[in-house]
Design a protein around this motif. Sequence first.
Motif, PDB file in Angstrom:
ATOM      1  N   VAL A 253       0.849  -1.192   0.000  1.00  0.00           N
ATOM      2  CA  VAL A 253       0.000   0.000   0.000  1.00  0.00           C
ATOM      3  C   VAL A 253       0.886   1.245   0.000  1.00  0.00           C
ATOM      4  N   ARG A 254       0.598   2.180  -0.869  1.00  0.00           N
ATOM      5  CA  ARG A 254       1.376   3.413  -0.916  1.00  0.00           C
ATOM      6  C   ARG A 254       0.670   4.486  -0.095  1.00  0.00           C
ATOM      7  N   LEU A 255       1.412   5.129   0.790  1.00  0.00           N
ATOM      8  CA  LEU A 255       0.885   6.250   1.566  1.00  0.00           C
ATOM      9  C   LEU A 255       1.240   7.550   0.857  1.00  0.00           C
ATOM     10  N   ILE A 256       0.267   8.420   0.711  1.00  0.00           N
ATOM     11  CA  ILE A 256       0.492   9.710   0.059  1.00  0.00           C
ATOM     12  C   ILE A 256       0.284  10.817   1.092  1.00  0.00           C
ATOM     13  N   VAL A 257       1.279  11.689   1.220  1.00  0.00           N
ATOM     14  CA  VAL A 257       1.151  12.854   2.091  1.00  0.00           C
ATOM     15  C   VAL A 257       0.674  14.017   1.245  1.00  0.00           C
ATOM     16  N   LYS A 258      -0.532  14.439   1.494  1.00  0.00           N
ATOM     17  CA  LYS A 258      -1.135  15.513   0.711  1.00  0.00           C
ATOM     18  C   LYS A 258      -1.072  16.816   1.499  1.00  0.00           C
ATOM     19  N   THR A 259      -0.481  17.841   0.891  1.00  0.00           N
ATOM     20  CA  THR A 259      -0.314  19.133   1.555  1.00  0.00           C
ATOM     21  C   THR A 259      -1.280  20.144   0.942  1.00  0.00           C
ATOM     22  N   SER A 260      -1.961  20.878   1.771  1.00  0.00           N
ATOM     23  CA  SER A 260      -2.890  21.896   1.276  1.00  0.00           C
ATOM     24  C   SER A 260      -2.773  23.165   2.120  1.00  0.00           C
ATOM     25  N   ARG A 261      -3.061  24.300   1.478  1.00  0.00           N
ATOM     26  CA  ARG A 261      -2.990  25.590   2.183  1.00  0.00           C
ATOM     27  C   ARG A 261      -4.303  25.825   2.946  1.00  0.00           C
ATOM     28  N   ILE A 262      -4.159  26.239   4.192  1.00  0.00           N
ATOM     29  CA  ILE A 262      -5.338  26.574   4.988  1.00  0.00           C
ATOM     30  C   ILE A 262      -5.883  27.922   4.528  1.00  0.00           C
ATOM     31  N   SER A 263      -7.183  28.022   4.411  1.00  0.00           N
ATOM     32  CA  SER A 263      -7.824  29.249   3.922  1.00  0.00           C
ATOM     33  C   SER A 263      -7.382  30.468   4.725  1.00  0.00           C
ATOM     34  N   ASN A 264      -7.100  31.551   3.979  1.00  0.00           N
ATOM     35  CA  ASN A 264      -6.724  32.828   4.584  1.00  0.00           C
ATOM     36  C   ASN A 264      -5.518  32.707   5.510  1.00  0.00           C
ATOM     37  N   LYS A 270      -0.881  18.939   6.581  1.00  0.00           N
ATOM     38  CA  LYS A 270      -0.535  17.695   5.904  1.00  0.00           C
ATOM     39  C   LYS A 270      -1.498  16.590   6.339  1.00  0.00           C
ATOM     40  N   GLU A 271      -1.966  15.851   5.408  1.00  0.00           N
ATOM     41  CA  GLU A 271      -2.833  14.716   5.694  1.00  0.00           C
ATOM     42  C   GLU A 271      -2.269  13.479   5.008  1.00  0.00           C
ATOM     43  N   ILE A 272      -2.355  12.380   5.692  1.00  0.00           N
ATOM     44  CA  ILE A 272      -1.866  11.112   5.131  1.00  0.00           C
ATOM     45  C   ILE A 272      -3.045  10.295   4.652  1.00  0.00           C
TER      46      ILE A 272
END
Length: 273
Positions: A253-264, A270-272
């Motif tokens: 199973v591949r784990l992906i770390v997804k990074t997103s900017r918090i609004s304002n 980071k979410e796994i």
Amino acid sequence: FWKNIIETDLIPKIKAKEKSYIFISLYGKDFIKDIENEILQKAYSFLYEEDNDLIKKASSVFTNHIDFIPKISFFGFEIDPKNIAKVKDELSRKEELEKSYKALSNGLVCFDDFERKSSKIDLNDLFGFITNLTENFKTKTIIITNQEAFQNNDQQVFNTVKEKSVSKFILYNPSIEELFGVIYQDNKYKQLEPYKKTILEAINLSEEKNARIYIQVLNNCLEYAEKVKDVNERAIYLLTLITVIFIKYNLIVRLIVKTSRISNSSDYKKEIF
């Protein structure tokens, strides 16, 4: 359960009676002779060796005991001066062998991984060997097995022979929580205490009930906790599930770390997945 609970109470009582206790796994054993040799080694070691270290006995005095027992006689040797050392060695072997038989008598032998024996060993022959132990040496014999895991016709043989050979059955069927608790008692897992509940939740989700898998799960989580500076609890949860999936089904199973900017905000989260 046997190693962590039963043995703790059992071993001191057997030693006090100057009898032997032998725990032997049938996994990887191809011949009954190999099993017999290991039983004799451990019977001797249990009473007569302080360190109980069988690794040092790689060239054990028991390795080929079946071959030399019929040839040994205290009065039957034709002693050649050139072979005096060899004769002394054989006499020493006989003495240690006799001690092993004495220790084995009225002792206790526990066979683990019974269903994982080699296909080279016939189950009828194995039961015959165990019957010989109980009748000739008066040993108490314990068989630990998952009888649902027998392969080929071993299941049928086991069901037939056990009625004649086994006098008492004990079903050990712990809950996931009970089994996990037994494994978790090892002091090396203390570092995982903050994540114990998370690991157990993931195991409950998998509905897996296998001690070896629990050990691998805990070891993997421990390695992660030791090497990662900021331990992510969700990563612990996923690592537990992934370990179970890999061991059971050999799936990666591949784990992906997804990074997103918090609004304002200039911050990121980071979410796994």
